[in-house]
Design a protein around this motif. Structure first.
Motif, mmCIF file in Angstrom:
data_model
loop_
_atom_site.group_PDB
_atom_site.id
_atom_site.type_symbol
_atom_site.label_atom_id
_atom_site.label_comp_id
_atom_site.label_asym_id
_atom_site.label_seq_id
_atom_site.Cartn_x
_atom_site.Cartn_y
_atom_site.Cartn_z
ATOM 1 N N SER A 25 0.849 -1.190 0.000
ATOM 2 C CA SER A 25 0.000 0.000 0.000
ATOM 3 C C SER A 25 0.882 1.236 0.000
ATOM 4 C CB SER A 25 -0.901 0.013 1.240
ATOM 5 O OG SER A 25 -1.760 1.137 1.234
ATOM 6 N N ASP A 26 0.309 2.365 -0.382
ATOM 7 C CA ASP A 26 0.940 3.647 -0.117
ATOM 8 C C ASP A 26 0.535 4.010 1.308
ATOM 9 O OD1 ASP A 26 1.828 6.208 0.150
ATOM 10 O OD2 ASP A 26 0.870 6.993 -1.661
ATOM 11 N N GLU A 27 1.395 3.675 2.254
ATOM 12 C CA GLU A 27 1.012 3.748 3.663
ATOM 13 C C GLU A 27 0.934 5.175 4.198
ATOM 14 O OE1 GLU A 27 3.927 1.012 5.145
ATOM 15 O OE2 GLU A 27 2.695 -0.716 4.648
ATOM 16 N N TRP A 69 3.372 3.662 -9.610
ATOM 17 C CA TRP A 69 3.525 4.727 -8.613
ATOM 18 C C TRP A 69 4.938 4.763 -8.040
ATOM 19 C CZ3 TRP A 69 3.501 2.563 -3.408
ATOM 20 C CH2 TRP A 69 3.772 3.501 -2.417
ATOM 21 N N LEU A 70 5.500 3.612 -7.697
ATOM 22 C CA LEU A 70 6.854 3.572 -7.136
ATOM 23 C C LEU A 70 7.885 4.072 -8.141
ATOM 24 C CD1 LEU A 70 6.709 0.187 -5.193
ATOM 25 C CD2 LEU A 70 7.140 2.436 -4.185
ATOM 26 N N LYS A 71 7.660 3.788 -9.412
ATOM 27 C CA LYS A 71 8.590 4.244 -10.445
ATOM 28 C C LYS A 71 8.459 5.748 -10.665
ATOM 29 C CE LYS A 71 11.621 4.080 -13.684
ATOM 30 N NZ LYS A 71 13.048 3.920 -13.312
ATOM 31 N N GLU A 72 7.224 6.224 -10.812
ATOM 32 C CA GLU A 72 7.022 7.632 -11.172
ATOM 33 C C GLU A 72 7.363 8.573 -10.023
ATOM 34 O OE1 GLU A 72 3.018 7.894 -12.551
ATOM 35 O OE2 GLU A 72 3.510 7.085 -14.543
ATOM 36 N N GLU A 73 7.026 8.198 -8.781
ATOM 37 C CA GLU A 73 7.234 9.109 -7.662
ATOM 38 C C GLU A 73 8.576 8.909 -6.971
ATOM 39 O OE1 GLU A 73 4.894 10.793 -3.697
ATOM 40 O OE2 GLU A 73 3.863 9.474 -5.119
ATOM 41 N N PHE A 74 9.083 7.662 -6.954
ATOM 42 C CA PHE A 74 10.287 7.391 -6.180
ATOM 43 C C PHE A 74 11.411 6.772 -7.008
ATOM 44 C CE2 PHE A 74 6.716 7.288 -3.197
ATOM 45 C CZ PHE A 74 7.147 8.232 -2.282
ATOM 46 N N ASN A 75 11.171 6.604 -8.303
ATOM 47 C CA ASN A 75 12.175 6.034 -9.216
ATOM 48 C C ASN A 75 12.664 4.666 -8.740
ATOM 49 O OD1 ASN A 75 13.674 6.153 -11.603
ATOM 50 N ND2 ASN A 75 15.497 6.868 -10.537
ATOM 51 N N ARG A 94 3.947 11.066 7.475
ATOM 52 C CA ARG A 94 3.899 10.865 6.018
ATOM 53 C C ARG A 94 5.302 10.974 5.415
ATOM 54 N NH1 ARG A 94 -0.961 11.236 3.302
ATOM 55 N NH2 ARG A 94 -0.008 12.324 1.544
ATOM 56 N N LEU A 95 6.100 11.900 5.947
ATOM 57 C CA LEU A 95 7.472 12.034 5.462
ATOM 58 C C LEU A 95 8.313 10.822 5.842
ATOM 59 C CD1 LEU A 95 8.192 15.797 6.194
ATOM 60 C CD2 LEU A 95 8.084 14.712 3.936
ATOM 61 N N ARG A 96 8.107 10.302 7.049
ATOM 62 C CA ARG A 96 8.842 9.099 7.464
ATOM 63 C C ARG A 96 8.470 7.905 6.604
ATOM 64 N NH1 ARG A 96 8.272 8.223 13.783
ATOM 65 N NH2 ARG A 96 9.362 6.280 13.236
ATOM 66 N N VAL A 97 7.175 7.794 6.262
ATOM 67 C CA VAL A 97 6.737 6.700 5.384
ATOM 68 C C VAL A 97 7.393 6.844 4.011
ATOM 69 C CG1 VAL A 97 4.781 5.636 4.219
ATOM 70 C CG2 VAL A 97 4.546 6.397 6.590
ATOM 71 N N ALA A 98 7.346 8.055 3.465
ATOM 72 C CA ALA A 98 7.897 8.288 2.122
ATOM 73 C C ALA A 98 9.387 7.938 2.070
ATOM 74 C CB ALA A 98 7.679 9.742 1.717
ATOM 75 N N LYS A 99 10.087 8.178 3.169
ATOM 76 C CA LYS A 99 11.518 7.870 3.217
ATOM 77 C C LYS A 99 11.780 6.394 2.956
ATOM 78 C CE LYS A 99 15.567 8.330 6.239
ATOM 79 N NZ LYS A 99 16.041 8.746 7.578
ATOM 80 N N THR A 100 10.868 5.532 3.393
ATOM 81 C CA THR A 100 11.076 4.093 3.196
ATOM 82 C C THR A 100 10.933 3.699 1.726
ATOM 83 O OG1 THR A 100 8.752 3.438 3.554
ATOM 84 C CG2 THR A 100 10.151 3.650 5.495
ATOM 85 N N TYR A 101 10.320 4.540 0.903
ATOM 86 C CA TYR A 101 10.187 4.259 -0.524
ATOM 87 C C TYR A 101 11.367 4.805 -1.329
ATOM 88 C CZ TYR A 101 5.342 3.561 0.992
ATOM 89 O OH TYR A 101 4.201 3.144 1.655
#
Length: 631
Positions: free
Chosen positions: A104-106, A141-147, A117-124
């Protein structure tokens, strides 16, 4: 309590780091993977970072022990994290391989907390972590937002278990609606579902992970339901109503579809991926209770329910859990299938050399990105052969490439790089010839971690694929001097001078960096070589052969007679359908490196780290777009 035993020496040690043991669709997927890896022969443990309430007995056939994280061993072959917070715990574990199972996008769990939310994003955004996801929208989503290039393993189910389950109660003229989820979770939005059915004459069934405040509004309530009991509940209901604000995959929807029921769901990435509106279910916009009520009223018609349910079951039939599990095992235990293949084919105890040769020859190939990397590296090797043959430059297969040729007639299935050898004077000729090649380039690569410089041939278009070139030189031996030791000591000084020259112009200490030849660096390296030759006047003549000082000194082996390698055996090494020259005594040389190389090694791990695999996928597309490779 599931007993915890010590791992055997030859077992892959796999740790799933979990946040808790309560029932959820995500934890069901984790249990499926963990138990499948255990059945495949790995040593598997779940490490719980939160409250430990039992051994997840709700999952049928659960055999993987669950222990508190603080009691866990710290060294693992593979660590698989399953929730954003488990990544923070897992950073304290040592692992050869790290995988993040993203379900999921947690960030959606914390709509009003920007810090979390920032801590979650860091894990991606982690490096050297492989990402595994369960839905196509997540891969995008993982490719477009977090490469991040995630491996997609779409969730599957045991279709027959749902299609053939015995209902707990026979259906009647009164429509029966199932509302599933935790009323205490704002994401599940159970209050909206109850509002939609409130005041209707429909029978309401509720499934909850634990007792909740909304239970009294249902005609029948099931709490903490074992997974094996869910098919009977689905088969008893006509409609599954999902009003979640966010669903990443919506496993309950797929299970209801397999049971032949109708799913009526709010639009989320997960439900939109499963449901084709009006064909195998119905979708409504978030919080559009009027639309939901309209579709619910429409579904009073048994003909509509029968038509939609039939198409839903047909869709679900293509979502096999067995295929999903096979894919997961292949991705998470890439070496296990080879170990199993070797074991199955040598169980009779027949271990003569010819039998072992046939076992290795018939091993399955690598799959997916790993195989495509092999094919690109092999394409480079074939191009090098054409250039060298046209210009009379001899070379030969070395290291794992020679072993793969002898044992597999191609790549070792769990390996993907290519090593060749040639005399130093021949590389100098190749360097001039390849300078104008439209496809290939010759790079000097330096590695601060290993403390050496080597040569690689790559595509001009990208950096992810290469053939390593190891250079050899002759020297004149003298029994009164330990000239091999003299060469090693002088080589270390030579490499230091070259690395210093490289650093002057590139100002980097990255673990490994390849450079297109720079005239300034070349001049400094040539000066270092001139100084080396003054120190070693016996280098470049004589009948002893040694790895050149130009190669990485950490790979240096004792010198061998020139006659061990030369004259080369022409076209005697089969590799991926092509024949290459072989050193004169390959068996002797391989045994000196690997011992009994006709046995399976204990350690079979992926060759590339996650970051390398991610770059490789991008470069594969570049080669395909340029027409250099087709897959």
């Amino acid at each position: 309590m599931i007993p915890l035993r010590a791992p055997a020496p030859d077992e892959e040690r796999v740790a799933f780091v979990i946040g808790g043991t309560t029932i959820s669709g995500g934890m069901k997927v984790v249990c499926e993977y963990a138990n499948a890896l255990r059945e495949a022969g790995a040593y598997v443990v779940m490490l719980c970072t939160g409250p430990l309430s039992g051994q997840m007995e709700w999952f049928p056939g659960q055999k993987v022990p669950v222990i508190p994280f603080r009691e866990a061993a710290r060294d693992w072959d593979t660590v698989i994290t399953t929730f954003w917070q488990t990544n923070e715990f897992a950073s304290g574990l040592s692992a050869k391989r790290r995988v993040y199972l993203v379900q999921s996008d947690e960030r959606c769990f914390y709509p009003r907390n920007p810090y979390l939310r920032l801590r979650v994003a860091k894990t991606y955004r982690q490096k050297n972590v492989e990402y595994l996801c369960v839905a196509a929208w997540m891969k995008k989503w993982l490719k477009e937002e977090f490469n991040q290039n995630a491996e997609l393993i779409v969730n599957g189910i045991d279709v027959n278990a749902f299609a053939s389950a015995v209902p707990l109660a026979a259906k009647s003229d009164r429509l029966r609606v199932l509302i599933e989820g935790d009323a205490n979770s704002s994401v599940k939005n159970i209050a909206s579902a109850l509002e939609i059915v409130r005041g209707t004459d429909m029978e309401i069934w509720r499934v909850t992970p634990a007792a909740d405040s909304a239970a009294e509004e249902a005609d029948r309530v099931f709490s903490a339901v074992p997974a094996s009991d869910m098919p009977g509940i689905y088969r008893s209901c006509d409609i599954l109503l999902k009003t979640s604000r966010f669903e990443s995959f919506c496993l309950p929807a797929l299970e209801m579809m397999a049971a032949g029921g109708v799913v009526l769901a709010a639009r989320t990435p997960g439900t939109e991926e499963l449901i084709r509106h009006g064909e195998n279910g119905f979708l409504f916009e978030q919080n559009d209770t009027a639309a939901a009520e309209k579709y619910l009223d429409m579904l009073r018609d048994p003909e509509i329910r029968e038509r939609i349910g039939r198409q839903a079951a047909a869709y679900a039939a293509g979502c096999s859990r067995d295929e999903s599990i096979r894919h997961a095992c292949s991705f998470l235990l890439p070496g296990q299938k080879y170990k199993q293949f070797f074991k199955e084919n040598t169980e009779a105890g027949i271990t003569d050399e010819e039998t072992l040769r046939q076992v290795f020859l018939n091993m399955p190939e690598a799959e997916g990105t790993a195989r495509r990397i092999q094919l690109c590296n092999n394409d480079l090797l074939r191009r090098i052969k054409r250039v060298c043959d046209a210009n009379g430059i001899p070379f030969f297969l070395l290291w794992g490439t020679l072993l793969g040729s002898v044992r597999h007639r191609g790549f070792i299935p769990w390996d993907d790089d290519i090593d060749i050898g040639m005399m130093r004077q021949d590389l100098l000729k190749l360097k001039d010839i390849i300078r104008d090649d439209p496809v290939l380039r010759l790079d000097m690569a330096y590695n601060w971690g290993l403390g050496g410089i080597c040569w690689k041939i790559r595509y001009r278009l990208c950096d992810s694929f290469w053939v390593d070139i190891f250079l050899y030189e002759t020297f004149e031996d003298d029994p009164s001097e330990d000239r091999a030791a003299m060469i090693r000591e002088a080589s270390a000084r030579y490499q230091h001078r070259r690395l210093h020259a490289v650093r002057r112009y590139y100002h980097t200490r990255k673990p490994c960096l390849a450079t297109v030849s720079d005239p300034r660096v070349d001049r400094l390296c040539e000066s270092a070589r001139t100084l080396l030759e003054k120190e070693l006047p016996f280098l470049g003549r004589g009948d002893m052969l040694i790895l050149s000082p130009d190669a990485n000194p950490q790979l240096a082996k004792p010198p061998v007679p020139y006659s061990t390698f030369f004259p080369l055996q022409k076209n005697s090494s089969p590799f991926e359908g092509e024949l290459y020259d072989t050193i004169r005594e390959p068996d002797l040389w391989l045994k000196s490196l690997y011992g009994d190389y006709m046995t399976l090694p204990a350690d079979i791990t992926p060759k590339h780290e996650a970051e390398s695999m991610s770059r490789a996928e991008e470069d594969l597309k570049k080669l395909a777009d340029a027409g250099l490779m087709t897959f």
